[in-house]
Design an enzyme around this catalytic site. Sequence first.
Site, mmCIF file in Angstrom:
data_model
loop_
_atom_site.group_PDB
_atom_site.id
_atom_site.type_symbol
_atom_site.label_atom_id
_atom_site.label_comp_id
_atom_site.label_asym_id
_atom_site.label_seq_id
_atom_site.Cartn_x
_atom_site.Cartn_y
_atom_site.Cartn_z
ATOM 1 N N HIS A 13 4.276 5.947 4.679
ATOM 2 C CA HIS A 13 3.492 5.602 5.879
ATOM 3 C C HIS A 13 3.305 4.086 5.916
ATOM 4 O O HIS A 13 2.506 3.531 5.167
ATOM 5 C CB HIS A 13 2.118 6.288 5.852
ATOM 6 C CG HIS A 13 1.324 6.063 7.104
ATOM 7 N ND1 HIS A 13 0.832 7.092 7.875
ATOM 8 C CD2 HIS A 13 0.936 4.927 7.732
ATOM 9 C CE1 HIS A 13 0.177 6.601 8.908
ATOM 10 N NE2 HIS A 13 0.220 5.278 8.844
ATOM 11 N N HIS A 15 3.291 0.355 8.517
ATOM 12 C CA HIS A 15 3.366 -0.386 9.789
ATOM 13 C C HIS A 15 4.072 -1.713 9.533
ATOM 14 O O HIS A 15 3.602 -2.522 8.733
ATOM 15 C CB HIS A 15 1.957 -0.662 10.337
ATOM 16 C CG HIS A 15 1.202 0.585 10.646
ATOM 17 N ND1 HIS A 15 1.232 1.190 11.879
ATOM 18 C CD2 HIS A 15 0.433 1.375 9.862
ATOM 19 C CE1 HIS A 15 0.494 2.288 11.857
ATOM 20 N NE2 HIS A 15 -0.004 2.432 10.643
ATOM 21 N N LEU A 16 5.188 -1.923 10.238
ATOM 22 C CA LEU A 16 5.936 -3.185 10.062
ATOM 23 C C LEU A 16 5.799 -4.112 11.260
ATOM 24 O O LEU A 16 6.256 -5.247 11.195
ATOM 25 C CB LEU A 16 7.421 -2.903 9.838
ATOM 26 C CG LEU A 16 7.844 -2.419 8.462
ATOM 27 C CD1 LEU A 16 9.357 -2.203 8.434
ATOM 28 C CD2 LEU A 16 7.418 -3.389 7.365
ATOM 29 N N ARG A 17 5.199 -3.603 12.373
ATOM 30 C CA ARG A 17 5.153 -4.395 13.624
ATOM 31 C C ARG A 17 6.591 -4.716 14.055
ATOM 32 O O ARG A 17 7.521 -4.057 13.638
ATOM 33 C CB ARG A 17 4.296 -5.659 13.471
ATOM 34 C CG ARG A 17 2.949 -5.454 12.776
ATOM 35 C CD ARG A 17 2.138 -4.297 13.339
ATOM 36 N NE ARG A 17 0.816 -4.237 12.695
ATOM 37 C CZ ARG A 17 0.023 -3.196 12.763
ATOM 38 N NH1 ARG A 17 0.382 -2.094 13.405
ATOM 39 N NH2 ARG A 17 -1.159 -3.220 12.176
ATOM 40 N N ASN A 41 3.796 2.803 16.399
ATOM 41 C CA ASN A 41 2.749 2.360 17.342
ATOM 42 C C ASN A 41 2.883 0.885 17.693
ATOM 43 O O ASN A 41 1.977 0.091 17.508
ATOM 44 C CB ASN A 41 1.338 2.672 16.790
ATOM 45 C CG ASN A 41 1.012 1.955 15.492
ATOM 46 O OD1 ASN A 41 1.905 1.626 14.710
ATOM 47 N ND2 ASN A 41 -0.266 1.716 15.255
ATOM 48 N N LYS A 96 5.264 11.237 15.353
ATOM 49 C CA LYS A 96 3.879 10.893 15.027
ATOM 50 C C LYS A 96 2.942 11.256 16.167
ATOM 51 O O LYS A 96 3.155 10.875 17.315
ATOM 52 C CB LYS A 96 3.774 9.388 14.736
ATOM 53 C CG LYS A 96 2.364 8.876 14.457
ATOM 54 C CD LYS A 96 1.834 9.314 13.108
ATOM 55 C CE LYS A 96 0.372 8.949 12.916
ATOM 56 N NZ LYS A 96 0.144 7.780 12.103
ATOM 57 N N HIS A 133 -2.306 11.556 12.796
ATOM 58 C CA HIS A 133 -3.528 10.773 12.589
ATOM 59 C C HIS A 133 -4.673 11.734 12.882
ATOM 60 O O HIS A 133 -4.959 12.036 14.042
ATOM 61 C CB HIS A 133 -3.577 9.547 13.516
ATOM 62 C CG HIS A 133 -4.787 8.701 13.269
ATOM 63 N ND1 HIS A 133 -4.726 7.451 12.688
ATOM 64 C CD2 HIS A 133 -6.108 8.948 13.474
ATOM 65 C CE1 HIS A 133 -5.955 6.966 12.553
ATOM 66 N NE2 HIS A 133 -6.814 7.858 13.028
ATOM 67 N N HIS A 171 -2.902 9.592 5.673
ATOM 68 C CA HIS A 171 -4.025 8.792 5.148
ATOM 69 C C HIS A 171 -5.347 9.560 5.120
ATOM 70 O O HIS A 171 -6.313 9.198 5.786
ATOM 71 C CB HIS A 171 -4.182 7.462 5.911
ATOM 72 C CG HIS A 171 -4.049 7.532 7.409
ATOM 73 N ND1 HIS A 171 -4.778 8.391 8.201
ATOM 74 C CD2 HIS A 171 -3.260 6.844 8.265
ATOM 75 C CE1 HIS A 171 -4.439 8.214 9.457
ATOM 76 N NE2 HIS A 171 -3.517 7.293 9.527
ATOM 77 N N LEU A 216 -8.704 2.599 9.844
ATOM 78 C CA LEU A 216 -8.969 3.940 10.365
ATOM 79 C C LEU A 216 -8.000 4.927 9.747
ATOM 80 O O LEU A 216 -6.807 4.610 9.651
ATOM 81 C CB LEU A 216 -8.847 3.964 11.895
ATOM 82 C CG LEU A 216 -10.017 3.314 12.636
ATOM 83 C CD1 LEU A 216 -9.720 3.188 14.126
ATOM 84 C CD2 LEU A 216 -11.309 4.107 12.425
ATOM 85 N N ASP A 244 -0.068 2.983 4.436
ATOM 86 C CA ASP A 244 -0.687 2.594 5.708
ATOM 87 C C ASP A 244 -0.927 1.077 5.745
ATOM 88 O O ASP A 244 -1.868 0.622 6.393
ATOM 89 C CB ASP A 244 -1.984 3.358 5.977
ATOM 90 C CG ASP A 244 -2.358 3.328 7.457
ATOM 91 O OD1 ASP A 244 -1.507 3.001 8.294
ATOM 92 O OD2 ASP A 244 -3.536 3.637 7.781
ATOM 93 N N HIS A 248 -2.526 -7.359 10.511
ATOM 94 C CA HIS A 248 -3.003 -7.920 11.788
ATOM 95 C C HIS A 248 -3.232 -9.409 11.558
ATOM 96 O O HIS A 248 -3.662 -9.815 10.471
ATOM 97 C CB HIS A 248 -4.350 -7.293 12.196
ATOM 98 C CG HIS A 248 -4.252 -5.878 12.653
ATOM 99 N ND1 HIS A 248 -3.911 -5.525 13.941
ATOM 100 C CD2 HIS A 248 -4.455 -4.720 12.001
ATOM 101 C CE1 HIS A 248 -3.913 -4.207 14.063
ATOM 102 N NE2 HIS A 248 -4.236 -3.680 12.899
ATOM 103 N N ALA A 260 -8.500 -2.380 13.407
ATOM 104 C CA ALA A 260 -8.432 -1.586 12.171
ATOM 105 C C ALA A 260 -7.095 -1.829 11.492
ATOM 106 O O ALA A 260 -6.054 -1.808 12.148
ATOM 107 C CB ALA A 260 -8.574 -0.112 12.513
HETATM 108 O O1 DOR Z 1 -6.220 1.124 9.967
HETATM 109 C C1 DOR Z 1 -5.298 1.468 10.680
HETATM 110 N N1 DOR Z 1 -4.396 0.591 11.171
HETATM 111 N N2 DOR Z 1 -5.196 2.748 11.009
HETATM 112 C C2 DOR Z 1 -4.301 3.166 11.890
HETATM 113 O O2 DOR Z 1 -4.283 4.334 12.159
HETATM 114 C C3 DOR Z 1 -3.411 2.219 12.597
HETATM 115 C C4 DOR Z 1 -3.203 1.010 11.822
HETATM 116 C C5 DOR Z 1 -2.590 -0.113 12.635
HETATM 117 O O3 DOR Z 1 -1.587 0.112 13.307
HETATM 118 O O4 DOR Z 1 -3.101 -1.234 12.567
HETATM 119 ZN ZN ZN Z 2 -1.024 4.063 9.967
#
Ligand code: DOR
Ligand code: ZN
Length: 341
Positions: A13, A15-17, A41, A96, A133, A171, A216, A244, A248, A260
């Site tokens: 799990h 996130h790479l943006r 996302n 997802k 989620h 998560h 989150l 996860d 940011h 988050a």
């Molecule tokens: O903390 C989180 N950040 N929870 C998520 O479900 C999404 C993720 C994000 O994409 O920043």
């Molecule tokens: Zn996530």
Amino acid sequence: MQTITLTQPDDWHLHLRDGVNMASVVAATARCFARAIIMPNLKPPITTVNQAIAYKKQIVNIDNNFKPLMTLYLTDNTSVDEIVKLKDFPDIVAVKYYPAGATTNSDSGVTDLAKVWQVLEAMQKYDIPLLIHGEVTAATTDVFDREKLFIESVLDPLIENFPELRIVLEHITTQEAVEYVTSRNNKLAATITAHHLLMNRNDLFTGGIRPHHYCLPVLKRETHRQALLKAATSGNPKFFLGTDSAPHAISSKETSCGCAGIYSAPAAIELYAEAFEQVQALDKLEAFASFYGADFYHLTRNTEKITLKKHTWKMPSHFEFGTQKVVPIRAEQEIYWQLAK
Ligand code: DOR
Ligand code: ZN
């Protein structure tokens, strides 16, 4: 010096943006993990096979040795045709489900499961895992109860209706989630982050508000952390590693309404080792990090090895993140394990 050698792990799990931000963070994961499940996302979200293939190309252009396992973002408008296509695209491994409004970039998520019923039927038929989620979104629901309520009111009925659908509850953060996942058959599994294994909700408020600990589902009380540690180190193959890691820019975190997400990739495997060591369970780390996820996804296990040594180092205050900066977990603090080069 104490060292541990593991089969190379995968991150189930991540996130790479995208774009320049992604170019700044891929190496932090690829230094250690062979493969990762890439969350969809983005803005706009990855909702189609074509988008997922284009996104995958962007990732492998940055690092050709790292294997991204792509996902589609489920919306009210996802078509059955898009799901049927997946059988010809083995690098897109899952779909997802974000309840609309549950978290970062989830506005296009599902508003009502009834709207995606046929899509779920197709996923069950073609054996495509659904990644969830698991939080209800009603503004009136206490933020600390959202996962527990989701399990009772959404997940349990979903499983009753789709008993053959493979599901990963992502998560997990609560004792209730641990108990529920444990109680079901092997179609249901869960990922656990390093930050939920190491921190509780007090860490949101030590000496003041801590925006870089906000994620989150939100951190929960200590009893839940203990339940997660027990599950992760139990040797139960239903629980496996998913960081996860969610970078940011500082400006999106240190503000009046911060996003988050915890950026853990620069020390992910090291922090899992720290958590497992806390409960004298380092011998359980390899299966959690390197075997159970691959088995659940019906993928082969990795064969390369990595070595971690017991060595204290200091996490930098920040890393470059495109044109901005991102603050990692444990910024300017000590990390007690280190990946051997
Ligand atoms: O903390 C989180 N950040 N929870 C998520 O479900 C999404 C993720 C994000 O994409 O920043
Ligand atoms: Zn996530």
